[in-house]
Scaffold this active site. Structure first.
Site, PDB file in Angstrom:
ATOM      1  N   VAL A 134      44.764  61.635   9.686  1.00  0.00           N
ATOM      2  CA  VAL A 134      44.306  61.876  11.041  1.00  0.00           C
ATOM      3  C   VAL A 134      43.452  60.242  10.924  1.00  0.00           C
ATOM      4  O   VAL A 134      42.440  60.351  10.186  1.00  0.00           O
ATOM      5  CB  VAL A 134      43.373  62.734  11.573  1.00  0.00           C
ATOM      6  CG1 VAL A 134      42.859  61.949  12.706  1.00  0.00           C
ATOM      7  CG2 VAL A 134      44.223  63.884  11.577  1.00  0.00           C
ATOM      8  N   ALA A 163      38.306  58.668   9.395  1.00  0.00           N
ATOM      9  CA  ALA A 163      39.663  59.057   9.461  1.00  0.00           C
ATOM     10  C   ALA A 163      39.568  60.333   7.998  1.00  0.00           C
ATOM     11  O   ALA A 163      38.335  60.173   8.064  1.00  0.00           O
ATOM     12  CB  ALA A 163      40.440  57.991   8.260  1.00  0.00           C
ATOM     13  N   LYS A 164      40.226  60.880   8.416  1.00  0.00           N
ATOM     14  CA  LYS A 164      40.542  61.954   7.417  1.00  0.00           C
ATOM     15  C   LYS A 164      41.572  62.478   6.974  1.00  0.00           C
ATOM     16  O   LYS A 164      42.798  62.404   7.677  1.00  0.00           O
ATOM     17  CB  LYS A 164      39.338  63.601   8.061  1.00  0.00           C
ATOM     18  CG  LYS A 164      38.601  64.725   7.068  1.00  0.00           C
ATOM     19  CD  LYS A 164      37.400  63.992   6.153  1.00  0.00           C
ATOM     20  CE  LYS A 164      36.493  64.524   5.795  1.00  0.00           C
ATOM     21  NZ  LYS A 164      35.050  63.741   5.161  1.00  0.00           N
ATOM     22  N   GLY A 165      41.607  63.669   5.976  1.00  0.00           N
ATOM     23  CA  GLY A 165      43.114  63.922   5.483  1.00  0.00           C
ATOM     24  C   GLY A 165      42.702  65.666   4.582  1.00  0.00           C
ATOM     25  O   GLY A 165      41.792  65.659   4.849  1.00  0.00           O
TER      26      GLY A 165
END
Ligand code: NAD
Length: 414
Positions: free
Chosen positions: A68, A113-115
């Protein structure tokens, strides 16, 4: 795949709901037009991938992962990759939003962001973990890149996993691209001092003889524990996902690290009493460092917390209801986006070094890290006094205002 122990994780408050409530508290202090406020809060892009992995027993298993991008206003996006069975889109959204505010607060030229992948990495063999990582890296490579989105480690991932991501991305490009990911081993373009950086600023709070409890004995928690121990603090409690250990006379975190390397958990460390994670948070101590996951300090336990200072090593460990209780009780909470920002700052340094192929010494890293953290801390404390708000709301007002200002200068395209 290896069978793993069952871990009881209580139902947590939805992290995205938490992140929205925190944002709203801060945004109410800013003169934002409705559409701008909406654009600031919702994730810009969300990618969900379902992908197959060959398991050692010959079967194929499908995993679900996410990446994201919350905000792309201030620059390329930056944020970790988490491997945990509890990863879901709302968790990744919240973590991505917190990254946007953290980067803005620290004046880094990044959006958030992050995942993550919904998987228990401890149950995979090394080969399965590598294949999963390389396939996931390929799946998200459509949105990741050294100029667009730069991942890093988070819960359940480490420098080896970052090395596989860097190698996979480089194989697709046909040349090495070290700047695509940070938190890499130093031998392939990682930075000196990154491991220590996330927890380094807790030193400011170190008091000779202060009793400290650390929840989560991973990348962040273990470093926080031994840095505080080195500063003369007494580490009385530590935990991992399974349980906690308590010894009022104090623990040597490095000895616990060695024990964990052999046994896989903190429980059973000689001379300690076993406690649950719930009990651990309520142990008598001066400083509590939640360094595990979100939603640990809630309205159910905030009144029972004995610590006078909470330094948030984890992202989102305290719910908004708990914040209210802690503020009323006069507990000093150093919020995540301020307390654990050292990690992303040194990640930024790593990216700059990779892009310029010029590497700095650990002394240079620390000399550059210090003023960024100190400036942010002073700014947050000043704003908190001006607006008569807690440090979290102050930090968020500061960060959201920076992103909003940049958005207005850039304008709404087209
Ligand atoms: P990690 O996987 O290295 O360690 C996490 C620790 O918490 C482990 O000891 C694990 O057993 C424990 N844990 C996991 N789930 C738990 C649960 N439900 N209850 C109690 N304990 C639990 O992860 P990490 O990289 O140290 O990250 C910890 C926190 O710090 C996360 O909130 C992460 O987002 C944040 N953070 C990490 C970095 C980084 O650079 N790695 C930087 C900034 C913030």
């Amino acid at each position: 795949m290896k069978p793993g122990p069952t871990v009881q994780v209580p139902t947590r408050e939805d992290p995205w709901e938490m992140a929205l409530r925190q944002f709203n508290r801060a945004a109410d202090h800013l003169p934002l037009k409705r559409g701008i406020r909406e654009f600031l809060v919702y994730p810009h892009r969300e990618l969900t991938v379902n992908f197959p992995v060959h398991m050692d027993d010959g079967s194929v298993r499908v995993f679900t992962g996410y990446r994201v991008h919350h905000s792309t206003v201030l620059g390329p996006t930056k944020g970790g990759i988490r491997y945990s069975t509890h990863v879901n889109l709302n968790e990744v959204r919240a973590l991505a939003m917190w990254m946007s505010w953290k980067c803005a607060l620290m004046h880094l030229p990044y959006g958030g962001a992050k995942g993550g992948v919904a998987v228990e990495p401890k149950q995979l063999s090394r080969g399965e973990l590598e294949r999963l990582t390389r396939r996931f890296a390929t799946e998200i490579s459509v949105v990741v890149g050294p100029q667009s989105d730069i991942p890093a480690p988070d819960v359940g991932t480490n420098d080896q996993i970052m090395a596989w991501i860097m190698d996979t991305y480089s194989m697709h490009r046909g040349h090495s691209v070290p700047a695509v990911v940070t938190g890499k081993p130093v031998s392939i373009g990682g930075s000196a001092g990154r491991r220590e950086a996330t927890a380094a600023r807790t030193r400011k709070f170190a008091l000779e003889g202060a009793q400290v409890v650390v929840q989560g004995f991973g990348n962040v928690g273990s470093v926080a524990a031994y840095l505080l121990h080195d500063q003369g603090c007494r580490i009385v409690g530590l935990s991992d996902v399974y349980s906690g250990i308590f010894n009022p006379a104090g623990l040597d975190p490095r000895a616990v690290l060695e024990y964990v390397a052999q046994t896989g958990r903190v429980e059973g460390f000689p001379g300690t009493q076993t406690v649950t994670n719930t009990e651990l948070l309520e142990l008598p101590c001066d400083i509590l460092v939640p360094a595990a996951i979100e939603g640990q300090i809630t309205r159910a336990n905030a009144a029972q917390i004995k610590a006078k200072i909470i330094v948030e090593g984890a992202n989102g460990p305290t719910t908004p209801d708990a914040d209210d209780i802690l503020t009323d009780r006069g507990v000093f909470v150093v919020p995540d986006i301020l307390a654990n920002a050292g990690g992303v700052i040194v990640s930024y340094f790593e990216w700059v070094q990779d892009l310029s192929s010029l590497f700095w010494t650990e002394e240079e890293i620390n000399a550059r890290l210090e003023p960024i953290m100190v400036q942010a801390f002073k700014g947050v404390v000043r704003l908190a006094a001006e607006r008569e708000v807690d440090l979290r709301t102050s930090a968020l007002i500061y960060a959201v205002r920076r992103v909003a200002d940049a958005l207005l200068v850039r304008g709404i395209y087209p």
